[in-house]
Write a protein that holds these residues in place. Structure first.
Motif, mmCIF file in Angstrom:
data_model
loop_
_atom_site.group_PDB
_atom_site.id
_atom_site.type_symbol
_atom_site.label_atom_id
_atom_site.label_comp_id
_atom_site.label_asym_id
_atom_site.label_seq_id
_atom_site.Cartn_x
_atom_site.Cartn_y
_atom_site.Cartn_z
ATOM 1 N N SER A 11 -23.667 66.342 -20.205
ATOM 2 C CA SER A 11 -23.965 66.625 -18.766
ATOM 3 C C SER A 11 -23.348 67.960 -18.490
ATOM 4 N N LYS A 12 -23.737 68.318 -17.091
ATOM 5 C CA LYS A 12 -23.158 69.528 -16.765
ATOM 6 C C LYS A 12 -21.595 69.446 -16.561
ATOM 7 N N GLN A 13 -20.920 68.384 -16.241
ATOM 8 C CA GLN A 13 -19.516 68.265 -16.249
ATOM 9 C C GLN A 13 -19.112 68.235 -17.873
ATOM 10 N N CYS A 14 -19.732 67.835 -18.762
ATOM 11 C CA CYS A 14 -19.248 68.045 -20.033
ATOM 12 C C CYS A 14 -19.206 69.420 -20.324
ATOM 13 N N CYS A 15 -20.174 70.245 -20.135
ATOM 14 C CA CYS A 15 -20.360 71.669 -20.431
ATOM 15 C C CYS A 15 -19.272 72.386 -19.603
ATOM 16 N N ALA A 16 -18.986 71.970 -18.616
ATOM 17 C CA ALA A 16 -17.885 72.706 -17.983
ATOM 18 C C ALA A 16 -16.632 72.408 -18.333
ATOM 19 N N LYS A 17 -16.194 71.213 -18.847
ATOM 20 C CA LYS A 17 -14.750 70.682 -19.396
ATOM 21 C C LYS A 17 -14.941 71.656 -20.912
ATOM 22 N N ILE A 18 -15.892 71.585 -21.542
ATOM 23 C CA ILE A 18 -15.908 72.265 -23.089
ATOM 24 C C ILE A 18 -15.504 73.508 -22.889
ATOM 25 N N LYS A 19 -16.273 74.325 -21.763
ATOM 26 C CA LYS A 19 -16.083 75.739 -21.406
ATOM 27 C C LYS A 19 -14.541 75.982 -20.950
ATOM 28 N N GLU A 20 -14.144 74.980 -20.059
ATOM 29 C CA GLU A 20 -12.480 75.014 -19.845
ATOM 30 C C GLU A 20 -11.696 75.165 -20.659
ATOM 31 N N GLN A 21 -12.010 73.869 -21.854
ATOM 32 C CA GLN A 21 -11.027 73.786 -22.845
ATOM 33 C C GLN A 21 -11.180 74.500 -24.337
ATOM 34 N N ARG A 22 -12.165 75.547 -23.981
ATOM 35 C CA ARG A 22 -12.498 76.277 -25.249
ATOM 36 C C ARG A 22 -11.135 76.721 -25.906
ATOM 37 N N PRO A 23 -10.280 77.557 -25.150
ATOM 38 C CA PRO A 23 -8.815 77.961 -25.773
ATOM 39 C C PRO A 23 -8.272 76.815 -26.759
#
Length: 95
Positions: A49-61
């Motif tokens: 989902s878009k929310q999933c992608c946003a969270k993965i981008k946020e948690q990338r570090p």
């Protein structure tokens, strides 16, 4: 002459403040629970989902930290997790 110097000094100070603010990094809190919106996509072949992608981008570090954790590595390094990250445009780090 003094007003030009004062104006230049003020303009330089404002520019330094703006540039300094743009380089300030936002701290990320590494909590694997933040990736909960991705659970369905990681456990199956469904699209993230878009929310999933946003969270993965946020948690990338935090991904290397998760990959080094024996309890999480199985999930974070799975083929479906890599597919989700790829679909979201997040490169898998080499830790």
């Amino acid at each position: 002459m003094r007003s030009i110097t004062y104006t230049t000094l003020c303009a330089t100070a404002i520019l330094v403040m703006i540039l300094g603010a743009s380089q300030t990094a936002t701290a990320v809190t590494c909590q694997v629970t933040q990736l909960a919106p991705c659970a369905a996509a990681i456990s199956s072949s469904s699209q993230p989902s878009k929310q999933c992608c946003a969270k993965i981008k946020e948690q990338r570090p935090c991904l290397c930290q998760y990959m080094k954790n024996p309890s999480l590595k199985v999930y974070v390094s799975s083929p479906n997790a890599k597919k989700v990250a790829n679909t979201c445009g997040v490169p898998i780090p080499k830790c």
